[in-house]
Write an enzyme that holds these catalytic residues in place. Structure first.
Site, mmCIF file in Angstrom:
data_model
loop_
_atom_site.group_PDB
_atom_site.id
_atom_site.type_symbol
_atom_site.label_atom_id
_atom_site.label_comp_id
_atom_site.label_asym_id
_atom_site.label_seq_id
_atom_site.Cartn_x
_atom_site.Cartn_y
_atom_site.Cartn_z
ATOM 1 C CB SER A 51 -0.922 0.009 1.234
ATOM 2 O OG SER A 51 -0.158 -0.190 2.409
ATOM 3 N NE ARG A 52 1.737 3.102 4.955
ATOM 4 C CZ ARG A 52 2.744 3.019 5.822
ATOM 5 N NH1 ARG A 52 3.772 3.833 5.731
ATOM 6 N NH2 ARG A 52 2.734 2.108 6.782
ATOM 7 C CG ASN A 104 7.675 -4.553 0.270
ATOM 8 O OD1 ASN A 104 8.785 -4.078 0.094
ATOM 9 N ND2 ASN A 104 6.635 -3.828 0.675
ATOM 10 C CB SER A 124 17.707 -4.393 4.908
ATOM 11 O OG SER A 124 18.507 -3.291 5.297
ATOM 12 C CE1 TYR A 144 13.746 -3.431 8.865
ATOM 13 C CE2 TYR A 144 16.079 -3.160 8.335
ATOM 14 C CZ TYR A 144 14.745 -3.075 7.973
ATOM 15 O OH TYR A 144 14.415 -2.644 6.704
ATOM 16 C CE LYS A 183 13.875 -6.079 6.296
ATOM 17 N NZ LYS A 183 12.724 -6.362 5.436
#
Ligand code: NAP
Length: 243
Positions: free
Chosen positions: A13-14, A89, A141, A154, A158
């Protein structure tokens, strides 16, 4: 229109997911986006995708919740019959120094950024195996490759996605299912809008600018649609970062 490839993008959506949705739609895919809660952004993205002439629909579910994932992927498969491209994603950050990191911050990020890929990919791969065709792209990432202070949760998620990508590429290649990852550097989206030290980060980037969501979307589209002979790779989309 019936013959269009069908793409599913979590967190579509973004930001990077939205740019990818539009890029894949412009290439002729019907596009299904998933989102967590921002209905307004999701509806706007669906309208922008439809304006390219393909089918588009948004499904609201939490990718970290296995029951919600199973229920919604089943609905998507029933309606669209096939999924040719899956882009894992959706992602969040909950940054803190390791010594201060709470269990919640650790688990939220591992569940949303890593366990989600397991939940979403499993039912999709079952379908792709029947189709004997599929392309999966995981959004990891650069910090999953190199690590980052303040992002142990994070970076771990990743890095996990990179192992997931390489292992699935080996397991699924024989079924004509390719699995790759993109590793963005600093990309201008809502996720990075409150980042401090911008000048310090720019010093690390050879191209001397943050990337755009479209920069990453182009790489995802390339791996998804423009090649048939690349699998198990991690493509860094970082403007030449020296970390
Ligand atoms: P963003 O602008 O913050 O957008 C995040 C998207 O993920 C939104 O569509 C959001 O939906 C969705 N989402 C979040 N949690 C979800 C959940 N539990 N279930 C379903 N959807 C969920 O992020 P972005 O910058 O585009 O990042 C996209 C991906 O790229 C992430 O995996 C991120 O880690 C990775 N990445 C980003 C950068 C960067 O610099 N921006 C760098 C490297 C990697 P709602 O709209 O409903 O909230």
């Amino acid at each position: 229109m019936q013959d269009n490839k069908v793409a599913l993008i979590t967190g579509g959506s973004r930001g990077i997911g939205k740019a990818t949705a539009i890029k894949l739609a412009q290439a002729g895919c019907d596009v299904i986006i998933n989102y967590a809660g921002n209905v307004e952004a999701a509806n706007k993205t669906v309208e922008e995708i439809k304006a390219t002439g393909v089918r588009a629909e948004a499904f609201k579910f939490d990718v970290s919740n296995k029951e919600e994932v199973d229920e919604n992927i089943a609905k998507i498969i029933e309606k669209y019959q096939r999924i040719d491209v899956l882009v894992n994603n959706a992602g969040i950050t909950r940054d803190d120094l390791f010594i201060r990191m709470t269990d919640d911050k650790w688990l939220d990020v591992i569940n949303t950024n890593l366990n989600s890929a397991f939940y979403v990919t499993k039912p999709v791969v079952k379908l792709m195996m029947k189709q004997r065709y599929g392309s999966i792209i995981n959004t990891t990432s650069v910090v999953g490759v190199y690590g980052n202070a303040g992002q142990a949760n994070y970076s771990s998620a990743k890095a996990g996605l990179i192992g997931f990508t390489k292992s699935l590429a080996k397991e699924l290649g024989g079924r004509n299912i390719r699995v790759n990852a993109v590793a963005p550097g600093f990309i201008s989206t809502d996720m990075t809008k409150n980042l401090g030290n911008v000048d310090e980060y720019l010093k690390l980037i050879s191209l001397k600018r943050f990337g755009t969501a479209e920069d990453v979307a182009s790489a995802i589209k390339f791996l998804a649609l423009d090649t048939d002979y690349i699998t198990g790779q991690v493509l860094e989309v970082d403007g030449g970062m020296v970390i």
